[in-house]
Design an enzyme around this catalytic site. Structure first.
Site, PDB file in Angstrom:
ATOM      1  CB  SER A   1       2.646   1.857   6.437  1.00 23.88           C
ATOM      2  OG  SER A   1       1.374   1.859   7.014  1.00 23.88           O
TER       3      SER A   1
ATOM      4  CG  ASP B   1       0.331  -4.092   2.835  1.00 20.27           C
ATOM      5  OD1 ASP B   1       0.864  -3.611   1.809  1.00 20.27           O
ATOM      6  OD2 ASP B   1      -0.388  -3.429   3.587  1.00 20.27           O
TER       7      ASP B   1
ATOM      8  CG  HIS C   1      -0.483   0.262   2.520  1.00 15.95           C
ATOM      9  ND1 HIS C   1      -0.243  -0.730   3.449  1.00 15.95           N
ATOM     10  CD2 HIS C   1      -0.190   1.421   3.149  1.00 15.95           C
ATOM     11  CE1 HIS C   1       0.181  -0.199   4.575  1.00 15.95           C
ATOM     12  NE2 HIS C   1       0.223   1.117   4.414  1.00 15.95           N
TER      13      HIS C   1
END
Length: 713
Positions: A648, A219, A84
């Site tokens: 992230s 991810d 992402h």
């Protein structure tokens, strides 16, 4: 009024004092809580994590494109971050005919790696506390002179430092202005896409599983840093070579066990752990619910179109994910604040502070009054800013408004004009005027219905009927140069921005008559008159008192080791691999496996489809060295690391500093950790390195990338 549920708060407060990590922690790497880290199981030293004298782990950790974190995992500058985080770059290389989002992408050699203009990575070379230099001469100053003096001192300090052309100095405030730190940053600008799994792996579970555990998302995406032949930062060139790092992370494929020590190294974005109880109550009961309501409308409208049209799905994929991310986070945050009795917990803590230092009572009384005075303006601010952020047509109108005001003020020079044109070109690339007319219409209806009359423009009641509004805004959109559906200077703004902006005077005259422009200006002028000055003035007073309150907490609570709130600077957080029991009779294991992917598999579903090759690998049990003691491939795991947005892509490391996972999310029941870390519920979610390597090796047939890495078995 805050409910002072002392019995509940007392019970929780006593309970929490007996738990390690009761406040979490996002530590400046030069000021690590090393003793507790070693008590929890860390085998390396603080100097192994951050050292300016010799290579250390910090030399393998970068801020990716100004928002996420990434880490170097090979001696050839191979970079690992979240799918992402690289989504925008993957999307930019995708077309309907060559859909890298759906199909994935894997370069077969360095020659096949794809450039990404504008993408950067930042290394932190050094961190120094500079509080004395920045606060010099400020003792007797009040606002606005105080801010001016601090800004001047920062510039003086930065100008006094010797840096290379590719380096910069950033001075950051900590503890609400009670301390300051200077960061020396090196920026690399040639970053190329190396590999990404299809979104059926990299985004598996999509919005349904976002912020949720158990999780089965791969991810991750891979990039490479390129440098000049001297290994220093350089603009993109075919002659650049892979960057040789000072340090890269060994990748572990050892099994994980509950209570294993882990730490996460990255750039957490923003937390507010030291707010008073009254502020937490306002967030929980008023501000977050308003934000959620706006995004709920926007997301439902986009989703209806994206499910039925592939071109729209590709165009809006990254934006939809961005909007949905914090929408769901805020929902979890509200529930988590309630469940963890955050307000009552704060009330008890404030009571304990006042008992030790009675001056704090005056500070808290003033803060309570200010927050209550600000409440109606803060609520209007939440609705107004979210409507503008999520109605793209109004966001466009705002860009044009700033252009008009800049021209009229004589500030629109050649550089500013070029930047404006580039911003518009980028915006129109992924903008659908027809679709956003519906979004804008529905959000204006929500704003008209949710906002008290004192904050609404005269006659704004006409926008309350949603169905009628859709017709009104669609008609306005059709006749607007802002949306690009009519022409100015013989061109559409969405198709030929150079020609559309060629006659500045005509453009401005046309804009001022534009129906979308007029709606925006009416909204803006009313907000700026009725809410913004009051909101901003009160916030300034709150911020000033919060600085005092922060200093008082640090001076009074000698038993607590404080860390500064996150502000996108490099931090270390640590904890243990651990499952959780977030609700009555619900218990989560710390690890998920590939079997769980297959359990969730729904053929053809946009969230839970699974690539045929992954199904075949699972059916054949072709797991190689990537299976764990269960005989399956581990996919994700949770731990008690205190993380937030910006983390992230952060590396999750073991007690020896080996990469064991890639941070990508938090458990929904613990998203309130930005405001109130609760060791019972707060869990970060990571992709297991075994799953990452399994996908690269077995699924993508890209063993050449594995061969670059140092694998710890």
């Amino acid at each position: 009024m805050i409910k002072r549920n002392i019995l509940i708060a007392s019970a929780f407060f006593s309970f929490s004092l007996g738990i390690a990590q009761q406040y979490g922690g996002m530590w400046i790497p030069t000021e690590l809580n090393e003793k507790e880290m070693k008590d929890l199981g860390m085998k390396i030293s603080a100097k192994d994590i951050f050292n300016v004298q010799k290579p250390s782990i910090k030399d393998a950790v970068v801020q990716f494109n100004g928002g996420c974190t990434a880490e170097i995992i090979s001696p050839k500058g191979l970079l690992l971050t979240n799918h992402h985080c690289g989504y925008g770059q993957i999307q930019s290389h995708s077309t309907v005919e060559n859909d890298l989002l759906s199909n994935g992408f894997w370069a077969k050699s360095t020659e096949g790696e794809l450039p990404n203009p504008g993408v950067t990575v930042d290394f932190i070379v050094d961190i120094k506390e500079v509080t004395q230099q920045i606060l010099e001469g400020t003792d007797k100053l009040t606002e606005p002179e105080l801010s001016k003096k601090i800004a001047n001192n920062i510039e003086v300090y930065k100008n006094s430092q010797k840096t290379e052309s590719y380096q910069s100095i950033s001075v950051k405030s900590m503890y609400y202005g009670n301390k300051y730190y200077a960061y020396t940053i090196e920026t690399y600008k040639d970053i190329r896409l190396v590999g990404a799994p299809p979104q059926s792996i990299g985004k598996f579970g999509s919005d349904t599983d976002n912020w949720v555990w158990p999780r089965h998302t791969g991810d991750f995406s891979m990039f490479r840093i390129y440098a000049g032949k001297d290994n220093k930062p350089a603009e993109y060139s075919k002659d650049n070579v892979p960057y040789v790092p000072k340090h890269y992370l060994p990748v572990s494929i050892k099994d994980k066990n509950e209570n294993d020590f882990t730490f996460v190294f990255g750039f957490p974005g923003r937390t507010t752990e030291y707010l008073p109880a009254i502020a937490v109550e306002k967030i929980m009961k008023e501000i977050d619910p308003a934000r959620i309501a706006v995004r709920d409308v926007a997301l439902k409208t986009l989703d209806e179109k994206m499910r039925t049209d592939d071109a729209t799905r590709i165009k809006y994929a990254s934006k939809y994910a961005s909007v949905a991310n914090y929408w769901k986070k805020w929902i979890g945050e509200v529930e988590g604040l309630k469940k963890s009795n955050a307000v009552e917990k704060k009330v008890m803590y404030e009571g304990s502070l006042v008992a030790k230092n009675h001056e704090i009572k005056s500070t808290l009384d003033q803060l309570n009054k200010l927050y209550n005075d600000q409440a109606p303006y803060a609520l209007n601010n939440a609705y107004y800013t979210e409507v503008l952020r999520n109605a793209e047509t109004l966001m466009l109108a705002n860009l044009y408004y700033n252009y008009v005001t800049s021209v009229e003020a004589g500030r629109m020079d050649e550089k500013a004009t070029a930047a404006f044109k580039n911003r518009l070109t980028s915006f129109y690339k992924d903008y659908s005027a027809e679709l956003d007319a519906k979004v804008t219409a529905k959000l204006l209806a929500l704003y008209a219905n949710k906002t008290v009359p004192q904050f609404l423009p005269v006659g704004f009641d006409k926008y309350k009927n949603e169905a009628q509004n859709i017709q009104t805004i669609e008609e306005a959109s059709k006749n607007s140069i802002i949306t690009g559906r009519t022409e100015v200077n013989g061109a559409s703004t969405s198709k030929d921005i150079e020609k559309a902006l060629s006659n500045q005077d005509k453009l401005i005259k046309t804009l001022k008559k534009d129906p979308i422009y007029q709606i925006y200006v009416t909204l803006r002028e009313t907000y700026m008159k009725t809410a913004d000055p009051q909101f901003t003035s009160l916030q300034g007073k709150i911020d000033e008192l919060q600085k005092t309150f922060m200093a008082q907490q640090m001076e009074t609570d000698k038993d607590r080791k404080f860390f500064p709130d996150a502000n996108s600077t490099l931090r270390v957080t640590y904890g243990k691999v651990k499952g959780s029991s977030p609700r009555d009779a619900v218990s989560y294991n710390y690890q998920t496996h590939l079997a769980g992917v297959m359990e969730k598999y729904v053929p053809g579903d946009y969230e839970f489809d699974v690539p045929r090759k992954l199904i075949d690998l699972y059916s054949k049990k072709d797991f190689g060295v990537y299976k764990d003691k269960t005989g399956d491939v581990p996919v994700g795991f949770t731990a008690t690391n205190h993380t937030t947005g910006g983390n992230s892509g952060s590396p999750a490391l073991d007690a020896n500093g080996n990469l064991v996972g890639l941070n990508f999310d938090r458990q929904w029941e613990g998203t309130m950790s930005d405001i109130n870390y609760d060791p019972r519920f707060s869990r970060n979610i990571m992709v297991d390195t075994k799953y990452i390597l399994f996908i690269i090796d077995k699924f993508a047939d890209s063993k050449w990338l594995i061969d670059e890495m140092k694998i710890v078995k």
